[in-house]
Each structure stands twice: as structure tokens, then as C-alpha cells.
Write a protein that holds these residues in place. Structure first.
Motif, PDB file in Angstrom:
ATOM      1  N   GLU A 198     -14.634   2.563  10.864  1.00 36.01           N
ATOM      2  CA  GLU A 198     -15.097   3.632  11.748  1.00 36.01           C
ATOM      3  C   GLU A 198     -15.154   4.998  11.053  1.00 36.01           C
ATOM      4  N   PRO A 199     -14.189   5.331  10.185  1.00 33.89           N
ATOM      5  CA  PRO A 199     -14.260   6.646   9.524  1.00 33.89           C
ATOM      6  C   PRO A 199     -15.439   6.796   8.564  1.00 33.89           C
ATOM      7  N   LEU A 200     -16.131   5.718   8.246  1.00 39.94           N
ATOM      8  CA  LEU A 200     -17.264   5.806   7.321  1.00 39.94           C
ATOM      9  C   LEU A 200     -18.527   6.330   8.001  1.00 39.94           C
ATOM     10  N   GLY A 201     -18.449   6.613   9.299  1.00 40.40           N
ATOM     11  CA  GLY A 201     -19.586   7.231   9.981  1.00 40.40           C
ATOM     12  C   GLY A 201     -20.619   6.249  10.499  1.00 40.40           C
ATOM     13  N   ARG A 259     -12.194  -6.893  23.515  1.00 43.96           N
ATOM     14  CA  ARG A 259     -11.281  -6.110  24.358  1.00 43.96           C
ATOM     15  C   ARG A 259     -10.566  -5.046  23.509  1.00 43.96           C
ATOM     16  N   TYR A 260     -10.141  -5.440  22.307  1.00 45.24           N
ATOM     17  CA  TYR A 260      -9.483  -4.487  21.413  1.00 45.24           C
ATOM     18  C   TYR A 260     -10.429  -3.347  21.048  1.00 45.24           C
ATOM     19  N   LEU A 261     -11.671  -3.709  20.683  1.00 43.68           N
ATOM     20  CA  LEU A 261     -12.636  -2.676  20.319  1.00 43.68           C
ATOM     21  C   LEU A 261     -12.914  -1.746  21.494  1.00 43.68           C
ATOM     22  N   ALA A 262     -13.023  -2.317  22.684  1.00 48.01           N
ATOM     23  CA  ALA A 262     -13.319  -1.497  23.867  1.00 48.01           C
ATOM     24  C   ALA A 262     -12.209  -0.483  24.117  1.00 48.01           C
ATOM     25  N   ARG A 263     -10.979  -0.851  23.803  1.00 46.86           N
ATOM     26  CA  ARG A 263      -9.849   0.043  24.045  1.00 46.86           C
ATOM     27  C   ARG A 263      -9.641   1.063  22.930  1.00 46.86           C
ATOM     28  N   ASN A 264     -10.163   0.762  21.736  1.00 50.50           N
ATOM     29  CA  ASN A 264      -9.813   1.583  20.586  1.00 50.50           C
ATOM     30  C   ASN A 264     -10.977   2.238  19.852  1.00 50.50           C
ATOM     31  N   ALA A 265     -12.181   1.712  19.992  1.00 52.59           N
ATOM     32  CA  ALA A 265     -13.312   2.245  19.216  1.00 52.59           C
ATOM     33  C   ALA A 265     -13.896   3.485  19.888  1.00 52.59           C
ATOM     34  N   ARG A 266     -14.155   4.508  19.083  1.00 48.21           N
ATOM     35  CA  ARG A 266     -14.781   5.729  19.598  1.00 48.21           C
ATOM     36  C   ARG A 266     -16.301   5.583  19.672  1.00 48.21           C
ATOM     37  N   ILE A 267     -16.846   4.581  18.984  1.00 46.52           N
ATOM     38  CA  ILE A 267     -18.296   4.412  18.876  1.00 46.52           C
ATOM     39  C   ILE A 267     -18.771   3.245  19.734  1.00 46.52           C
ATOM     40  N   SER A 278      -8.427 -10.370   7.552  1.00 50.81           N
ATOM     41  CA  SER A 278      -8.392  -9.056   8.203  1.00 50.81           C
ATOM     42  C   SER A 278      -8.464  -9.206   9.719  1.00 50.81           C
ATOM     43  N   GLU A 279      -7.523  -8.593  10.426  1.00 55.77           N
ATOM     44  CA  GLU A 279      -7.587  -8.579  11.878  1.00 55.77           C
ATOM     45  C   GLU A 279      -8.611  -7.535  12.315  1.00 55.77           C
ATOM     46  N   ILE A 280      -9.022  -7.601  13.590  1.00 50.79           N
ATOM     47  CA  ILE A 280     -10.059  -6.690  14.071  1.00 50.79           C
ATOM     48  C   ILE A 280      -9.585  -5.232  14.000  1.00 50.79           C
ATOM     49  N   GLY A 281      -8.289  -4.989  14.184  1.00 50.71           N
ATOM     50  CA  GLY A 281      -7.774  -3.632  14.091  1.00 50.71           C
ATOM     51  C   GLY A 281      -7.909  -3.056  12.688  1.00 50.71           C
ATOM     52  N   ALA A 282      -7.683  -3.879  11.675  1.00 59.64           N
ATOM     53  CA  ALA A 282      -7.845  -3.424  10.290  1.00 59.64           C
ATOM     54  C   ALA A 282      -9.303  -3.072  10.028  1.00 59.64           C
ATOM     55  N   ALA A 283     -10.209  -3.895  10.558  1.00 55.73           N
ATOM     56  CA  ALA A 283     -11.642  -3.634  10.370  1.00 55.73           C
ATOM     57  C   ALA A 283     -12.039  -2.313  11.009  1.00 55.73           C
ATOM     58  N   LEU A 284     -11.611  -2.077  12.232  1.00 53.22           N
ATOM     59  CA  LEU A 284     -11.968  -0.835  12.915  1.00 53.22           C
ATOM     60  C   LEU A 284     -11.386   0.376  12.181  1.00 53.22           C
TER      61      LEU A 284
END
Length: 442
Positions: A226-229, A249-257, A216-222
Motif C-alpha cells: 500500500e505505501p508504494l502508491g 474481510r481483513y483488507l476491508a478493515r485495514n486497506a485505505r484504498i 506471506s500473509e495478507i497483512g504482510a502484503a498490504l
């Protein structure tokens, strides 16, 4: 089921204070636990003849466990993790003691709680306890164990941690997204059962290959998690900070949390004395200071090979620092076990492969009715090769056990397909059966 002990009366107050801290300043957690326990040379009797089961020390040698927490709090960390990494069904079953799940979880949290309260009282600085929920040794995506079985066991694990005084739950070192989901849902059920709401932190492990253990890539994990709250997502274990930078860096650009990072002290070097972690305390502190500044981390700490000295240096650099603001630009999407697929239509339409639908494809239906599962999987792969963006999976057919068919096929598609699955049924139990087999986001 016997009634559960109530959480400590001030659990919610502390949990709310931790949430406030994580939202406003950098919080520092501790470092490695296992190596520090082993350094005190516990005996086979201490392990109750269960050599290597560190969680048993919560009952037999709380003094050893306590000393590790004290060493980290003494250098100024805000929170410590409980000695419960292996207090889950799969890991304890290896020692034939799965029934001790709650006992070892609760006792580990209680020791950490006592030490945290003593340091809070003596220093005036609030200290917190993170309840460690490890990955166990069985991967549900590969059929080692069912989703429901470990979900329910993780609920017991989480109930023990909260009852013992944990201020947050840390689902950590996760390697299989379906196992990660089971931990998160189990933790949420525990909170509901106990009537409290504590921060739920999820930390995935990305190998040197650039993906989690199952690919699993980091994008698949996020996308899946993330929708699980969850309250926070981040990385820990497997590598040092250098190898984590691009994933953060990916998480910083894409994660809402909010984000966390707890790296090893570099990649291990094998020596005659065993594994040696080469990253110095100064180097770890340098890396974490950079990550805090560049990626807006809220929680930092260490994993394998890190010591109180590593964390003392991190504390001096970053604890209490205001969180660097981020402006994430998340893109909604679905995910397979392996990759995320944004809901973006670069072509004129989004193509959902319908040939794995028992109502729309005679060839697929006949293969399903004859239990030619490999042929069903090959039909899915044909659609991947032909450019589908997602795969429809429908097993509804009169006279069939849709739940059984969905379990069989969704379990196979989970690892055979790089594309997200569109679950298609008129029956809720059939949809549920599919969701319990898919680590991605359907």
C-alpha cells in the motif's frame, strides 16, 4: 534506447474516467483468457513453434484474441484484460524471446483497445482496457533473478501496454512480494517515461494454505504494497470465492484504498479431461454480490474457469451498484516477507534486536568478515526466539564492500526471519541494496 511511441491521445481522459468509476460504483472486469484461447485450437504455426506462448497470438492470430474480448464485452463487462499475462522478461525468456516484451505487450493492448472502442461507440457505454502484468516464472526472493533486472523489464512491459492503449495497469497473480514490488515500481517508471498517470491495480494470490506462495500473509502484503502508491489492492486466482472471504474481510478493515476480487470458478477438480472448475455462474454471481455488499469492493471479475456466462450473471447482479462505504481502521506497521508487525507497544518498549549489527556485535562482525553467512543467520534467529520485535541489520565496517555484504545478508534474512528488518547504514547505496532484497516493508 529508441524513443517510445506516444500513448493514444485520449489515454489520460479514459484513465481519469476509470478512476472516477472505480471510486463511485462497482466496475466489472472479464474472466479467464487462456482457456478461451486454447478452445479455439490454435496451431503450432500460430504459436510460431512456441507452443503455449499465448502472447504470440497477439501478432499471429489477433482474430482469436479479439474474439475473446468481444465475447466478454458482449455480456456487458466494463473492462477486459489484455492477453499479456506472460509478456514479461521471465516468462518470455523461457521461450528465448525476452526481446519481444514490448512488441507483445503493445500488440495485446492494441487489440483490446480496438474492441473496447468499438463497443463504446456501438453501445454508448464506456469500455476500458486493463493491461495485464503477470508474475513470470522466477522469484527474486529465492534468488532466481535480481530485483533490478525484472523491475526494468516490467517497465518495458508497462510501456508497451500503455503505448498500445491500456487504461490501467493490473499487476496480478503475484506470489512473491519482492516480485510484486518490482512490477509496481516498473509500472510507475513507465508512466513517468510516457507522461501519463493510469490506475495501478495490484492483485495478490493467496493459496489454500492461507498465504501467498512464499508464505506471506495478507497483512504482510498490504503493509508492504500500500505505501508504494497503488490505486487498488485485491485477490485473484488460486482459489474460489469461499476461500477468499477472510482475506477480503481483513483488507476491508485495514486497506485505505479500494478493493478488487477476481476468483477462480472454485477449486479445480482433476478429471480425465483435465482440470474442471465446478463453480456455476449463479454461484459466482452470488459470491460477488455478497462481497460487494459486505466488503465494499470496487472491481470484480473472474479468473481461471470463469466464462462469459459467469460474467454475464455478475454484470446483472452488481454492475453500476454504488460502492458500500467502508470505515477502515489501518494500523501502521512494518512487515517481513511473512507477517506484519504493528507499531504497537503492548510491552513497555519495542525491542529491536541489535546483535546483527557489525558495529555493535563482535561475534556478528567476525562471522561477516569470514563469510560465515549461516552463523549470521543463526544470530538473527536467536534474537527471534528471545522475543525481539524487529531485527537491526548493519553491515557498515571500514574497508568492506557494504553493498555486497548487504545483498548477501538481506537476501538471507528475507526468508530466514519472520520479523521485519531495520536497515541501518550511513550509506544510501547500502540501504538501497537491502531494500532490493526485502519483500516486506523495512
Amino acid at each position: 534506447m529508441a524513443s517510445l511511441p506516444n500513448p493514444p491521445a485520449d489515454t489520460q481522459t479514459r484513465a481519469d474516467a476509470l478512476r472516477e468509476a472505480l471510486a463511485t460504483r462497482v466496475v466489472v472486469a472479464d474472466g479467464a483468457m487462456g482457456t478461451m484461447l486454447q478452445a479455439q485450437d490454435p496451431t503450432l504455426e500460430d504459436f510460431q513453434q512456441l507452443e503455449g506462448c499465448n502472447e504470440v497470438l497477439n501478432v499471429t492470430r489477433p482474430d482469436i484474441v479479439r474474439s475473446v474480448h468481444e465475447a466478454y464485452f458482449a455480456v456487458g463487462v466494463d473492462c477486459v484484460e489484455t492477453n499479456t499475462f506472460g509478456a514479461n522478461y521471465a516468462a518470455l525468456a523461457e521461450y528465448d524471446i525476452p526481446e519481444r516484451n514490448f512488441e507483445l505487450s503493445e500488440s495485446g493492448a492494441r487489440i483490446a483497445r480496438q474492441v473496447a472502442d468499438e463497443f463504446t461507440a456501438s453501445t454508448g457505454q464506456q469500455r476500458w482496457v486493463l493491461g495485464s502484468m503477470g508474475p513470470g516464472t522466477k522469484l527474486p526472493t529465492l534468488g532466481h533473478i535480481t530485483y533490478a533486472q525484472i523491475r526494468d523489464a516490467y517497465q518495458v512491459n508497462a510501456e508497451g501496454l500503455i503505448s498500445g492503449g491500456a487504461d490501467a495497469l493490473l499487476v496480478e497473480t503475484t506470489q512473491d512480494l519482492l516480485q510484486t514490488k518490482s512490477s509496481i515500481i516498473g509500472a510507475r517508471r513507465a508512466m513517468d517515461a510516457l507522461g501519463v498517470s493510469v490506475p495501478l491495480i495490484c492483485s495478490v494470490t493467496v493459496e489454500t494454505t492461507g498465504t501467498m506462495l512464499l508464505g506471506s500473509e495478507i497483512g504482510a502484503a498490504l503493509t508492504a504494497l500500500e505505501p508504494l502508491g497503488i490505486d487498488m489492492i485485491g485477490l485473484n486466482c488460486a482459489t474460489g470465492p469461499a476461500e477468499m472471504s477472510e482475506h477480503l474481510r481483513y483488507l476491508a478493515r485495514n486497506a485505505r484504498i479500494p478493493l478488487s476480487c477476481m476468483p477462480n470458478a472454485g477449486l479445480p477438480v482433476l478429471t480425465k479431461q483435465g482440470a474442471h472448475y465446478p463453480l456455476s455462474a449463479v454461484e459466482l454471481a452470488d459470491a460477488q454480490e455478497t462481497f460487494v455488499r459486505e466488503y465494499g469492493l470496487s472491481l470484480v471479475g473472474g479468473c481461471c474457469g470463469t466464462t462469459p456466462e459467469h460474467l454475464r450473471q455478475v454484470v446483472e447482479r452488481v454492475r453500476g451498484t454504488a460502492i458500500t462505504p467502508r470505515d477502515p481502521q489501518p494500523e501502521p506497521g512494518a512487515a517481513s516477507l511473512y507477517q506484519t508487525v504493528p507499531f504497537r507497544q503492548d510491552t513497555s518498549y519495542m525491542a529491536i534486536g541489535e546483535r546483527t549489527n557489525a558495529n555493535g556485535s563482535k561475534k556478528f562482525r567476525e562471522a561477516m568478515l569470514e563469510a560465515r553467512w549461516d552463523d549470521c543467520v543463526e544470530m538473527a534467529r536467536d534474537q527471534i526466539r528471545e522475543g525481539a520485535h524487529m531485527l537491526d541489520l548493519c553491515v557498515d565496517y571500514v574497508g568492506r564492500d557494504g553493498v555486497a555484504d548487504m545483498r548477501e545478508l538481506a537476501g538471507r534474512f528475507a526468508t530466514a526471519s519472520t520479523l521485519p528488518i531495520v536497515l541501518d547504514s550511513t550509506e544510501v547505496p547500502v540501504i538501497q541494496a537491502g531494500l532490493e532484497k526485502l519483500g516486506g516493508r523495512a
